[in-house]
Design an enzyme around this catalytic site. Structure first.
Site, short mmCIF file in Angstrom:
data_model
loop_
_atom_site.label_atom_id
_atom_site.label_comp_id
_atom_site.label_asym_id
_atom_site.label_seq_id
_atom_site.Cartn_x
_atom_site.Cartn_y
_atom_site.Cartn_z
CG ASP A 136 -103.21 -21.62 0.07
OD1 ASP A 136 -103.63 -20.35 -0.15
OD2 ASP A 136 -103.51 -22.53 -0.83
CG ASP A 345 -104.20 -16.61 -3.07
OD1 ASP A 345 -104.27 -17.27 -1.85
OD2 ASP A 345 -104.04 -17.26 -4.13
#
Length: 467
Positions: A136, A345
């Site tokens: 992530d 992201d």
């Protein structure tokens, strides 16, 4: 009129005709993707790409699909529906917006909602144990579940890591300056201690209510058989619950000093790249360091400066200048993105745009797709088509213009979100307000080589990154 003149004139007209015809054909190819319907749907079997060998590289595996090992070995796992995925995506986006727009957040610690879509396998400890971690770019702290669980841990595919069986594991003292790193990376102020051992305690609470807490520690992390990092800071969670699927934890690739990228700065020079696969039945890669692969491909990888998000030291900021569809630039002001800012992201699925920008993109897309029958909207997606019975679909190309005059064309799989052949949707959604931060999500990144040169202050995009 001489014969030579007539022949020359006819030749000139013929060449002009060919030039015009060639230009028209090139224009069509530049404006549209011809996409097979079968390529939009995942296969029942896994396909590993046979690209060039990368030195410090890991397979990027979609968490839910035939390539994933997180649903095997007889362990019960209920696959999320498309509706579940988009619902969780909405929660993640809401939390990102809350974190970046308010100085008065609820009194919880943590960065993001834990709904990663892709995982990699790394080794931990001595001797090493393989663990499947969601990676992530919006999270900083790397953590995994550890034995003994003080309370019931959630079910994971891999055997839960037991630090007592590793000769390289050690806890961090709560009086150590290393413990204070947790203040800005997890929101804990001040860091807490285990009363008996005086060991540093971390805690992560995510926007969906998922959480992990346990010992802040150091351990040997193995990336590949030839690449290992000794004394790597991570969380060893003894109390973990939530929506992490069957993964063993999270690999944090954010910008904070505690992230993997910053901890391995001397080894990998704060450079990493990845390619997210086109569907859940294909494998991509996550590569650390400046490998020859994209050094050679520098002619096709285009770099734009990373921008600073003043409200966060975790996210990677982008400077978006404009968007075009089918080679036509949308009539939007470039200032529309500067007011709220923009980030890239890996954990957000659907790109979120300012409402006015989304409306302009949606209307142009609908005009280009007018020959296809419309289908009902799905979850947060309001522009869908019924493509049953077709072999191919013609999709307008969408490009983003970033700072530095860099234009990046999305791959064909970066435009559509496929629920089924009867419901193929435009993979963008609107924010609540034009002032909300724009989020460049992972669907739009599919098949691109995305290169993060954090030390160089730039991010690159190149086509066909999974090959």
């Amino acid at each position: 009129m001489s014969h030579f003149f007539i022949v020359s004139l006819v030749t000139l007209f013929f060449l002009c005709f060919l030039e015009k015809r060639f230009a028209n054909e090139t224009t069509w190819e530049e404006r549209y993707h011809l996409v097979s319907i079968s390529s939009l749907l995942p296969s029942s079997s896994c396909s590993f790409t046979k690209g060039p060998k990368r030195k410090a590289s890991l397979d990027v595996v979609p968490k839910h699909g035939p390539c994933s090992q997180l649903n095997n070995n007889g362990k019960a796992s209920i696959l999320p529906t498309h509706s579940d995925i988009l619902s969780l995506d909405k929660e993640r986006v809401n939390y990102i917006h809350s974190k970046l727009s308010s100085d008065n957040l609820p009194a919880i610690y943590g960065n993001l909602i834990g709904t990663g879509n892709y995982f990699v396998v790394v080794g931990l400890g001595t001797p090493k144990r393989n663990l499947s971690l969601v990676f992530d770019t919006g999270s900083d702290l790397t953590w995994t579940q550890c034995q003994p669980c003080a309370r019931p841990c959630y079910t994971q595919q891999d055997e839960i890591f037991d630090p007592s069986k590793s000769t390289s594991y050690c806890n961090i003292s709560c009086t150590s300056s290393d413990c204070t790193q947790l203040i800005s990376s997890t929101g804990m102020d001040p860091p807490t201690c285990y009363p008996l051992t005086k060991a540093c305690k971390y805690g992560m609470v995510y926007g969906d209510g998922s959480f992990s807490e346990g010992y802040f520690s150091r351990e040997r992390l193995t990336v590949t058989p030839t690449d290992a990092i000794d004394g790597f800071f991570l969380g060893c969670g003894e109390n973990n619950q939530g929506l992490f699927g069957m993964s063993a934890g999270i690999l944090g690739l954010g910008r904070h000093p505690i992230s993997f990228v910053q901890q391995t700065a001397k080894k990998y020079n704060k450079i990493f790249s990845y390619c997210l696969p086109s569907t859940s039945s294909v494998v991509g890669h996550l590569t650390f360091g400046a490998t020859d692969n994209y050094k050679v491909a520098n002619n096709t990888v285009k770099y734009t400066p990373l921008s600073t998000i003043s409200r966060s030291n975790s996210f990677y900021g982008l400077d978006i200048v404009g968007i075009s569809i089918a080679k036509t630039k949308l009539s939007i002001s470039s200032s529309i993105f500067s007011s709220g800012g923009a980030i890239i992201d890996s954990g957000t699925v659907i790109t979120r745009l300012p409402p006015s920008t989304y409306a302009s993109l949606r209307n142009a897309f609908r005009k280009e797709m007018a020959k296809y029958p419309a289908a009902s909207g799905f979850s947060i997606l309001d522009t869908c088509y019924d493509l049953r019975g077709r072999n191919n679909v013609v999709v307008p190309k969408i490009s983003f213009v970033f700072g530095g005059g860099v234009t990046v064309e999305l791959g064909a799989h970066g435009v559509l979100f496929t629920v089924s052949s009867r419901q193929v949707c435009l993979a963008f959604a609107a924010n609540r307000d034009d002032s909300d931060i724009t989020i460049f999500g992972n669907v739009q990144q599919r098949t691109l080589e995305v290169v993060y040169d954090v030390g160089g202050g730039k991010i690159g995009f190149g086509p066909n990154g999974c090959k």
